[in-house]
Enzyme design. Structure first.
Site, PDB file in Angstrom:
ATOM      1  N   ASN A  10       0.873  -1.183   0.000  1.00 11.31           N
ATOM      2  CA  ASN A  10       0.000   0.000   0.000  1.00 11.31           C
ATOM      3  C   ASN A  10       0.904   1.226   0.000  1.00 11.31           C
ATOM      4  O   ASN A  10       1.559   1.511   0.997  1.00 11.31           O
ATOM      5  CB  ASN A  10      -0.880  -0.044   1.259  1.00 11.31           C
ATOM      6  CG  ASN A  10      -1.682   1.236   1.442  1.00 11.31           C
ATOM      7  OD1 ASN A  10      -1.762   2.070   0.542  1.00 11.31           O
ATOM      8  ND2 ASN A  10      -2.281   1.395   2.615  1.00 11.31           N
ATOM      9  N   TRP A  11       0.923   1.917  -1.116  1.00 15.73           N
ATOM     10  CA  TRP A  11       1.831   3.070  -1.234  1.00 15.73           C
ATOM     11  C   TRP A  11       1.291   4.325  -0.569  1.00 15.73           C
ATOM     12  O   TRP A  11       1.973   5.331  -0.516  1.00 15.73           O
ATOM     13  CB  TRP A  11       2.119   3.338  -2.712  1.00 15.73           C
ATOM     14  CG  TRP A  11       3.048   2.342  -3.342  1.00 15.73           C
ATOM     15  CD1 TRP A  11       3.687   1.302  -2.729  1.00 15.73           C
ATOM     16  CD2 TRP A  11       3.464   2.301  -4.723  1.00 15.73           C
ATOM     17  NE1 TRP A  11       4.466   0.620  -3.629  1.00 15.73           N
ATOM     18  CE2 TRP A  11       4.344   1.214  -4.867  1.00 15.73           C
ATOM     19  CE3 TRP A  11       3.170   3.067  -5.849  1.00 15.73           C
ATOM     20  CZ2 TRP A  11       4.951   0.886  -6.087  1.00 15.73           C
ATOM     21  CZ3 TRP A  11       3.758   2.745  -7.059  1.00 15.73           C
ATOM     22  CH2 TRP A  11       4.643   1.669  -7.172  1.00 15.73           C
ATOM     23  N   LYS A  12       0.040   4.294  -0.128  1.00 20.89           N
ATOM     24  CA  LYS A  12      -0.558   5.476   0.504  1.00 20.89           C
ATOM     25  C   LYS A  12      -0.348   6.689  -0.420  1.00 20.89           C
ATOM     26  O   LYS A  12      -0.438   6.535  -1.634  1.00 20.89           O
ATOM     27  CB  LYS A  12       0.012   5.675   1.913  1.00 20.89           C
ATOM     28  CG  LYS A  12      -0.072   4.370   2.722  1.00 20.89           C
ATOM     29  CD  LYS A  12       0.246   4.500   4.166  1.00 20.89           C
ATOM     30  CE  LYS A  12       0.115   3.129   4.823  1.00 20.89           C
ATOM     31  NZ  LYS A  12       0.272   3.169   6.258  1.00 20.89           N
ATOM     32  N   HIS A  96      -9.282   0.960   5.368  1.00 21.29           N
ATOM     33  CA  HIS A  96      -7.929   1.092   5.929  1.00 21.29           C
ATOM     34  C   HIS A  96      -7.997   1.982   7.168  1.00 21.29           C
ATOM     35  O   HIS A  96      -8.801   2.911   7.231  1.00 21.29           O
ATOM     36  CB  HIS A  96      -6.986   1.698   4.879  1.00 21.29           C
ATOM     37  CG  HIS A  96      -5.562   1.662   5.346  1.00 21.29           C
ATOM     38  ND1 HIS A  96      -5.044   2.635   6.160  1.00 21.29           N
ATOM     39  CD2 HIS A  96      -4.582   0.743   5.160  1.00 21.29           C
ATOM     40  CE1 HIS A  96      -3.773   2.318   6.437  1.00 21.29           C
ATOM     41  NE2 HIS A  96      -3.475   1.176   5.843  1.00 21.29           N
ATOM     42  N   GLU A  98      -6.321   4.383   8.148  1.00 17.51           N
ATOM     43  CA  GLU A  98      -6.214   5.839   7.905  1.00 17.51           C
ATOM     44  C   GLU A  98      -7.537   6.379   7.366  1.00 17.51           C
ATOM     45  O   GLU A  98      -7.922   7.508   7.657  1.00 17.51           O
ATOM     46  CB  GLU A  98      -5.038   6.120   6.960  1.00 17.51           C
ATOM     47  CG  GLU A  98      -3.724   5.958   7.713  1.00 17.51           C
ATOM     48  CD  GLU A  98      -2.597   5.332   6.915  1.00 17.51           C
ATOM     49  OE1 GLU A  98      -2.601   5.441   5.684  1.00 17.51           O
ATOM     50  OE2 GLU A  98      -1.712   4.728   7.556  1.00 17.51           O
ATOM     51  N   GLU A 168      -4.639  -5.047  10.601  1.00 19.68           N
ATOM     52  CA  GLU A 168      -3.613  -4.013  10.746  1.00 19.68           C
ATOM     53  C   GLU A 168      -3.823  -3.282  12.062  1.00 19.68           C
ATOM     54  O   GLU A 168      -4.605  -2.315  12.119  1.00 19.68           O
ATOM     55  CB  GLU A 168      -3.708  -3.015   9.590  1.00 19.68           C
ATOM     56  CG  GLU A 168      -3.468  -3.638   8.231  1.00 19.68           C
ATOM     57  CD  GLU A 168      -2.914  -2.618   7.229  1.00 19.68           C
ATOM     58  OE1 GLU A 168      -1.861  -2.906   6.666  1.00 19.68           O
ATOM     59  OE2 GLU A 168      -3.520  -1.562   7.053  1.00 19.68           O
ATOM     60  N   GLY A 174       3.252   2.222  10.694  1.00 20.72           N
ATOM     61  CA  GLY A 174       4.176   3.343  10.526  1.00 20.72           C
ATOM     62  C   GLY A 174       4.931   3.701  11.794  1.00 20.72           C
ATOM     63  O   GLY A 174       5.542   4.755  11.882  1.00 20.72           O
ATOM     64  N   SER A 214       4.195  -2.210   9.976  1.00 19.57           N
ATOM     65  CA  SER A 214       5.662  -2.241  10.093  1.00 19.57           C
ATOM     66  C   SER A 214       6.283  -3.555   9.625  1.00 19.57           C
ATOM     67  O   SER A 214       7.248  -4.044  10.217  1.00 19.57           O
ATOM     68  CB  SER A 214       6.100  -1.907  11.534  1.00 19.57           C
ATOM     69  OG  SER A 214       5.688  -0.589  11.865  1.00 19.57           O
ATOM     70  N   GLY A 236       5.318   1.349   4.272  1.00 18.99           N
ATOM     71  CA  GLY A 236       6.592   2.009   3.973  1.00 18.99           C
ATOM     72  C   GLY A 236       7.587   1.144   3.208  1.00 18.99           C
ATOM     73  O   GLY A 236       8.217   1.609   2.246  1.00 18.99           O
TER      74      GLY A 236
HETATM   75  P1  13P Z   1       3.566   0.355   7.464  1.00 13.47           P
HETATM   76  O1  13P Z   1       4.072  -0.920   6.856  1.00 13.47           O
HETATM   77  O2  13P Z   1       4.269   1.580   6.949  1.00 13.47           O
HETATM   78  O3  13P Z   1       3.529   0.273   8.959  1.00 13.47           O
HETATM   79  O4  13P Z   1       2.037   0.533   6.987  1.00 13.47           O
HETATM   80  C1  13P Z   1       1.158  -0.534   7.124  1.00 13.47           C
HETATM   81  C2  13P Z   1      -0.097  -0.217   6.395  1.00 13.47           C
HETATM   82  O5  13P Z   1      -0.871   0.633   6.797  1.00 13.47           O
HETATM   83  C3  13P Z   1      -0.362  -0.942   5.147  1.00 13.47           C
HETATM   84  O6  13P Z   1      -1.666  -0.728   4.705  1.00 13.47           O
END
Ligand code: 13P
Length: 251
Positions: A10-12, A96, A98, A168, A174, A214, A236
């Site tokens: 997931n590149w966000k 998600h 976020e 998650e 993150g 993470s 990330g």
């Molecule tokens: P990270 O791997 O940066 O912690 O993010 C996880 C995530 O939200 C994947 O959707």
């Protein structure tokens, strides 16, 4: 445990079209016999660049990070299922953390989004997870059960539809804090039992349950060798072609 192994990135809000082309130029995992399902969720704006530049790589599926449940209309800033299918995506992240915690997405909206995806053949990846406060308050099970049960309401019209679940934990996203394989196994077992209660037996066992939070090349192998973990959803560490390739190779 699902037969399918899934490595998703997931590149966000990272990687516009140029960076997307560079990623695919450099992404060359050595997968041997393992052949996991690879999925990347770039920003929707970079989908066309991803479609163009993924050729010649191991098969990489593409997805969007969010979706609207209406087919079209006055919904400024939103994307419909038919549009993203047309643009080459076959998956959508739904709910998600976020989206839930930064943009206020509700369980009811998650169900509508799941329903719209499965009605038109886009595979939803339903994300669930508890906050640190909920975990410390002993509410982990209650929260993830509620989130998944609500999302499954979206399947009522298409009970056998293909979808995935991603656990998650919000406190691990993150932050560099990863759930231990035991933490992930426990939460995944809770989610599998929700699936068993709601779905036909074969279907409940087939749905891949991914872990996200993470995940890095250094911890992916251990997580992926946990029986309850069918795959990973990487934030990330999926932005760099080499690091995402190493994660894919740990299947
Ligand atoms: P990270 O791997 O940066 O912690 O993010 C996880 C995530 O939200 C994947 O959707």
């Amino acid at each position: 445990m699902s037969e399918q192994r899934v490595i998703a990135g997931n590149w966000k809000m990272h990687h516009g079209p140029s960076a997307t082309r560079t990623f695919f130029r450099d992404f060359a995992p050595d997968l041997g016999e393992s052949a996991p399902t690879l999925i990347i969720f770039p920003p929707a704006l970079s989908l066309a660049a991803a479609v163009e530049s993924r050729g010649g790589r191991p098969e990489v599926h593409l997805g969007v990070q969010n979706i609207h449940w209406e087919e079209k209309g006055a919904f400024t800033g939103e994307l419909s299922v038919s549009m993203v299918l047309d643009a080459g995506a076959t998956y959508a992240l739904v709910g998600h953390s976020e989206r839930r915690h930064v943009f206020g997405e509700t369980d009811g909206e998650v169900a509508l989004k799941v329903g719209a995806c499965v009605a038109s053949g886009l595979t939803p990846v339903v994300c669930v997870g508890e906050t640190l406060e909920e975990r410390r308050g002993g509410r982990l099970e209650e929260v993830i059960e509620r989130q998944l049960e609500a999302a499954l309401e979206g399947l009522t019209a298409r009970p056998g539809a293909h979808f995935m679940v991603a656990y998650e934990p919000v406190w691990a996203i993150g932050t560099g804090e990863t759930a231990t394989p035991e933490d992930a196994a426990g939460a995944h077992a809770v989610l599998r039992s929700v699936l068993r209660k709601a779905l036909a037996e074969d279907h409940a066992e087939e749905v891949p349950i991914l872990y996200g939070g993470s995940v890095k090349p250094g911890n992916a192998g251990e997580l992926l060798s946990t029986a309850e973990v069918d795959g990973v959803l990487v934030g990330g560490a999926s932005l760099d072609a080499e690091s995402f390739a190493r994660i894919a190779e740990s299947v």
